[in-house]
Design an enzyme around this catalytic site. Structure first.
Site, PDB file in Angstrom:
ATOM      1  N   LYS A 190     -16.908  -7.065   6.121  1.00  0.00           N
ATOM      2  CA  LYS A 190     -15.962  -7.894   6.872  1.00  0.00           C
ATOM      3  C   LYS A 190     -15.782  -7.279   8.261  1.00  0.00           C
ATOM      4  O   LYS A 190     -15.850  -6.071   8.405  1.00  0.00           O
ATOM      5  CB  LYS A 190     -14.585  -7.903   6.189  1.00  0.00           C
ATOM      6  CG  LYS A 190     -14.611  -8.049   4.699  1.00  0.00           C
ATOM      7  CD  LYS A 190     -13.263  -7.639   4.122  1.00  0.00           C
ATOM      8  CE  LYS A 190     -13.322  -7.245   2.668  1.00  0.00           C
ATOM      9  NZ  LYS A 190     -12.126  -6.604   2.175  1.00  0.00           N
ATOM     10  N   SER A 217      -3.035  -7.639   2.654  1.00  0.00           N
ATOM     11  CA  SER A 217      -3.437  -7.483   4.065  1.00  0.00           C
ATOM     12  C   SER A 217      -3.937  -8.812   4.624  1.00  0.00           C
ATOM     13  O   SER A 217      -3.658  -9.167   5.765  1.00  0.00           O
ATOM     14  CB  SER A 217      -4.548  -6.439   4.191  1.00  0.00           C
ATOM     15  OG  SER A 217      -4.086  -5.187   3.800  1.00  0.00           O
ATOM     16  N   HIS A 267       0.842  -1.206   0.000  1.00  0.00           N
ATOM     17  CA  HIS A 267       0.000   0.000   0.000  1.00  0.00           C
ATOM     18  C   HIS A 267       0.877   1.256   0.000  1.00  0.00           C
ATOM     19  O   HIS A 267       0.630   2.195  -0.754  1.00  0.00           O
ATOM     20  CB  HIS A 267      -0.879   0.041   1.259  1.00  0.00           C
ATOM     21  CG  HIS A 267      -1.974  -0.983   1.287  1.00  0.00           C
ATOM     22  ND1 HIS A 267      -2.212  -1.784   2.378  1.00  0.00           N
ATOM     23  CD2 HIS A 267      -2.902  -1.322   0.354  1.00  0.00           C
ATOM     24  CE1 HIS A 267      -3.250  -2.569   2.126  1.00  0.00           C
ATOM     25  NE2 HIS A 267      -3.678  -2.317   0.897  1.00  0.00           N
TER      26      HIS A 267
HETATM   27  O1  PNS Z   1      -8.883  -2.931  -0.093  1.00  0.00           O
HETATM   28  P1  PNS Z   1     -10.112  -3.503  -0.729  1.00  0.00           P
HETATM   29  O2  PNS Z   1     -10.921  -4.255   0.295  1.00  0.00           O
HETATM   30  O3  PNS Z   1      -9.816  -4.326  -1.952  1.00  0.00           O
HETATM   31  O4  PNS Z   1     -11.001  -2.241  -1.218  1.00  0.00           O
HETATM   32  C1  PNS Z   1     -12.246  -2.422  -1.836  1.00  0.00           C
HETATM   33  C2  PNS Z   1     -12.991  -1.075  -1.920  1.00  0.00           C
HETATM   34  C3  PNS Z   1     -13.122  -0.430  -0.553  1.00  0.00           C
HETATM   35  C4  PNS Z   1     -12.246  -0.156  -2.827  1.00  0.00           C
HETATM   36  C5  PNS Z   1     -14.398  -1.362  -2.544  1.00  0.00           C
HETATM   37  O5  PNS Z   1     -15.005  -2.387  -1.844  1.00  0.00           O
HETATM   38  C6  PNS Z   1     -15.307  -0.144  -2.516  1.00  0.00           C
HETATM   39  O6  PNS Z   1     -15.099   0.807  -3.224  1.00  0.00           O
HETATM   40  N1  PNS Z   1     -16.335  -0.184  -1.646  1.00  0.00           N
HETATM   41  C7  PNS Z   1     -17.271   0.904  -1.458  1.00  0.00           C
HETATM   42  C8  PNS Z   1     -18.666   0.534  -1.942  1.00  0.00           C
HETATM   43  C9  PNS Z   1     -18.739   0.683  -3.449  1.00  0.00           C
HETATM   44  O7  PNS Z   1     -18.582   1.738  -4.000  1.00  0.00           O
HETATM   45  N2  PNS Z   1     -19.018  -0.459  -4.103  1.00  0.00           N
HETATM   46  C10 PNS Z   1     -19.063  -0.543  -5.544  1.00  0.00           C
HETATM   47  C11 PNS Z   1     -17.715  -0.932  -6.087  1.00  0.00           C
HETATM   48  S1  PNS Z   1     -17.845  -1.457  -7.721  1.00  0.00           S
END
Ligand code: PNS
Length: 198
Positions: free
Chosen positions: A60, A147, A36
């Site tokens: 989660k 992570s 990161h």
């Molecule tokens: O570190 P991660 O868990 O891979 O991050 C995933 C994240 C937080 C970027 C994604 O889950 C997200 O943007 N969540 C917010 C809800 C959202 O906008 N969902 C639609 C995504 S297509």
């Protein structure tokens, strides 16, 4: 994006940045890894401002609380003046719009990441066509670091040195080994008592 000619463009180019404006680097960061940080550093060079945005209400149950992740990321990025840490809830594209971000930064370590990332990028584009997703690769030495694996190794008592920054390693140790925390507290108390005596 770059509009040639203005003084501000020159300043951004001097700093080696390719794009003006705000980019958002969203994620869970549970915990932040060296991968990161590598991406944040690359992003900070590429964009005028980079907002690292931690998702607040993930389905989660996280190992580190939001406050802990905020604190760790703030400490780790303190030296980069154009990096800001924030949290968000709900749709990422809505949050991105609210802070006038023009770009989403995501890391791709291996081809296995690509399918999920592509799906997410295309869904985000459907939701907000003006927001572009930019994929960057971390250094090869972090290409296997996630992570989830860091949590798994640490929970099983394995070493996570070189995978996470020192401050994260320390927090993992404290979280997973209550005896360690107790020992630390005792050491602090002993040194306080010694100071009082002298
Ligand atoms: O570190 P991660 O868990 O891979 O991050 C995933 C994240 C937080 C970027 C994604 O889950 C997200 O943007 N969540 C917010 C809800 C959202 O906008 N969902 C639609 C995504 S297509």
């Amino acid at each position: 994006m770059l509009q040639a000619g203005s003084n501000r463009d020159v300043a951004a180019e001097d700093r080696g940045q390719l794009n003006k404006g705000i980019a958002i680097y969203p994620g869970s960061f549970d915990p932040p890894t060296n991968g990161h940080l590598d991406l944040i550093e690359r992003g900070s060079k590429m964009f005028e401002q980079l907002v690292v945005a931690i998702l607040r209400n993930s389905e989660k149950s996280p190992m580190f609380s939001l406050a802990e992740r905020l604190e760790m990321l703030r400490e780790l990025t303190a030296d980069w003046s154009n990096v800001r840490i924030d949290t968000f809830d709900g749709l990422m594209v809505e949050y991105a719009k609210s802070i006038d971000a023009m770009c989403v930064l995501r890391g791709i370590r291996a081809i296995s990441d690509y399918e999920y990332e592509l799906q997410m990028a295309l869904m985000n584009r459907k939701l907000e066509p003006t927001l572009e997703t930019v994929f960057m690769m971390p250094a090869v030495k972090y290409s296997y670091v996630s992570s989830r694996l860091v949590r798994e190794v640490a929970q099983a008592g394995g070493p996570v040195k070189d995978l996470v920054p020192e401050v994260v390693e320390q927090k993992l140790r404290e979280k997973l080994d209550p005896a360690y925390k107790l020992q630390e507290t005792r050491l602090i108390e002993v040194s306080r008592k010694r100071k009082k005596k002298s």
